[in-house]
Design a protein around this motif. Structure first.
Motif, mmCIF file in Angstrom:
data_model
loop_
_atom_site.group_PDB
_atom_site.id
_atom_site.type_symbol
_atom_site.label_atom_id
_atom_site.label_comp_id
_atom_site.label_asym_id
_atom_site.label_seq_id
_atom_site.Cartn_x
_atom_site.Cartn_y
_atom_site.Cartn_z
ATOM 1 N N LYS A 1 61.664 -30.476 66.444
ATOM 2 C CA LYS A 1 61.211 -31.719 65.990
ATOM 3 C C LYS A 1 60.537 -31.657 64.679
ATOM 4 C CE LYS A 1 64.826 -34.427 64.116
ATOM 5 N NZ LYS A 1 64.357 -35.246 63.075
ATOM 6 N N HIS B 1 61.996 -28.307 62.733
ATOM 7 C CA HIS B 1 62.754 -28.485 62.135
ATOM 8 C C HIS B 1 62.625 -29.495 60.236
ATOM 9 C CE1 HIS B 1 66.048 -31.583 60.988
ATOM 10 N NE2 HIS B 1 67.603 -30.650 61.312
ATOM 11 N N GLN C 1 66.802 -25.805 58.432
ATOM 12 C CA GLN C 1 67.105 -26.842 58.976
ATOM 13 C C GLN C 1 68.543 -26.661 60.117
ATOM 14 O OE1 GLN C 1 66.718 -30.143 56.612
ATOM 15 N NE2 GLN C 1 64.736 -30.571 57.039
ATOM 16 N N ARG D 1 68.393 -25.829 64.242
ATOM 17 C CA ARG D 1 68.967 -26.651 64.959
ATOM 18 C C ARG D 1 70.095 -26.191 65.819
ATOM 19 N NH1 ARG D 1 69.952 -32.648 65.713
ATOM 20 N NH2 ARG D 1 68.435 -32.363 63.489
ATOM 21 N N SER D 2 70.600 -25.299 65.498
ATOM 22 C CA SER D 2 71.882 -24.557 65.609
ATOM 23 C C SER D 2 71.393 -23.758 66.733
ATOM 24 C CB SER D 2 72.347 -24.077 64.973
ATOM 25 O OG SER D 2 73.844 -23.438 65.334
ATOM 26 N N GLU E 1 68.780 -25.649 69.392
ATOM 27 C CA GLU E 1 69.776 -26.552 70.289
ATOM 28 C C GLU E 1 70.700 -25.426 71.544
ATOM 29 O OE1 GLU E 1 69.803 -30.944 67.869
ATOM 30 O OE2 GLU E 1 71.791 -29.075 68.384
ATOM 31 N N THR F 1 70.243 -31.537 72.190
ATOM 32 C CA THR F 1 69.127 -31.424 70.845
ATOM 33 C C THR F 1 67.895 -31.820 70.439
ATOM 34 O OG1 THR F 1 70.169 -34.245 71.042
ATOM 35 C CG2 THR F 1 72.262 -32.838 70.529
ATOM 36 N N LEU F 2 67.894 -31.392 69.365
ATOM 37 C CA LEU F 2 66.140 -31.602 68.927
ATOM 38 C C LEU F 2 65.894 -33.100 69.705
ATOM 39 C CD1 LEU F 2 65.733 -29.570 65.728
ATOM 40 C CD2 LEU F 2 66.164 -28.935 68.248
#
Length: 225
Positions: A117, A120, A128, A132-133, A136, A142-143
């Motif tokens: 996180k 990110h 970002q 993230r995509s 994850e 999720t982060l």
């Protein structure tokens, strides 16, 4: 001959954080070879040297392009044999391959869960979304969900360094009296943690902290022309 090393950064180009790139930074310093570092963002990697590699580090040494940190170390060893050795023979090379596997299987997953996180949040907005995509999907959560376990991961992390800590009771470096590429592999992982806001992973009184500082100092002292 000009050397360019493409490394990975976030929104701030002054904070390159990839563990694999740090391995090569120290390997070049160890060899006493000058180079220009060019940090790039995740979404810029595809444009590096006309899409030569999907990842960094990428080393451009004159007309030669090499990707992947271990491949770059081998290239440096073969191309500049008169410079200080990164392996000191077949045994050192085999040790480095083992340490690479140990670091990838033990240190990197833990640091990923600790820092994902934070990484990110260090990135530019366009990066970002990509980060993230991709992360994850890779991590299956999720982060924010991963970040909930951060404190527990940090508490458990020092034990993962027990093999290195035990070795340091016998010698100052994995390489013996001086560091080798095997040392720089672990250094890269810990520098990755530090550059992403997790310096507290290493206690100032931990022998690993002293080893970490000696690695950086040795490599900096070697840098020449």
């Amino acid at each position: 001959m000009s050397r360019i090393l493409y490394t990975l950064c976030g929104a701030d180009s002054n904070i390159p954080f990839s563990p694999h790139c740090w391995k090569v930074v120290l390997a070049l310093r160890h060899k006493g070879l000058s180079f220009q570092e060019r940090p790039v963002r995740f979404t810029e990697i595809a444009s590096v040297e006309n899409g030569f590699s999907k990842t960094v580090p990428v080393l451009k040494d004159g007309d030669k392009l090499v990707a992947d940190s271990f491949a770059i170390a081998l290239y440096l060893e073969q191309t500049y044999p008169e410079r200080p050795s990164l392996f000191k023979g077949e045994g050192g090379l085999s040790m480095a391959r083992f340490i690479e596997a140990w670091s990838a299987a033990t240190l990197h997953p833990a640091i990923t869960r600790i820092a994902v996180k934070q990484i990110h949040d260090m990135l530019a907005p366009g990066d970002q979304a990509y980060f993230r995509s991709s992360r994850e999907k890779r991590l299956g959560a999720t982060l924010e969900e991963i970040a909930t376990g951060r404190e527990a991961e940090m508490a458990a992390f020092p034990e993962k360094l027990t093999p290195l800590r035990t070795m340091l009771t016998f010698q100052p470096f994995l390489g013996g009296h001086e560091p080798l590429f095997a040392d720089y592999i672990v250094f890269g992982a810990l520098q990755w943690a530090a550059q992403t806001g997790n310096r507290a992973l290493l206690d100032p009184n931990d022998p690993v902290t002293n080893w970490f500082e000696r690695c950086a100092e040795f490599a900096s002292d070697q840098l020449a022309i």
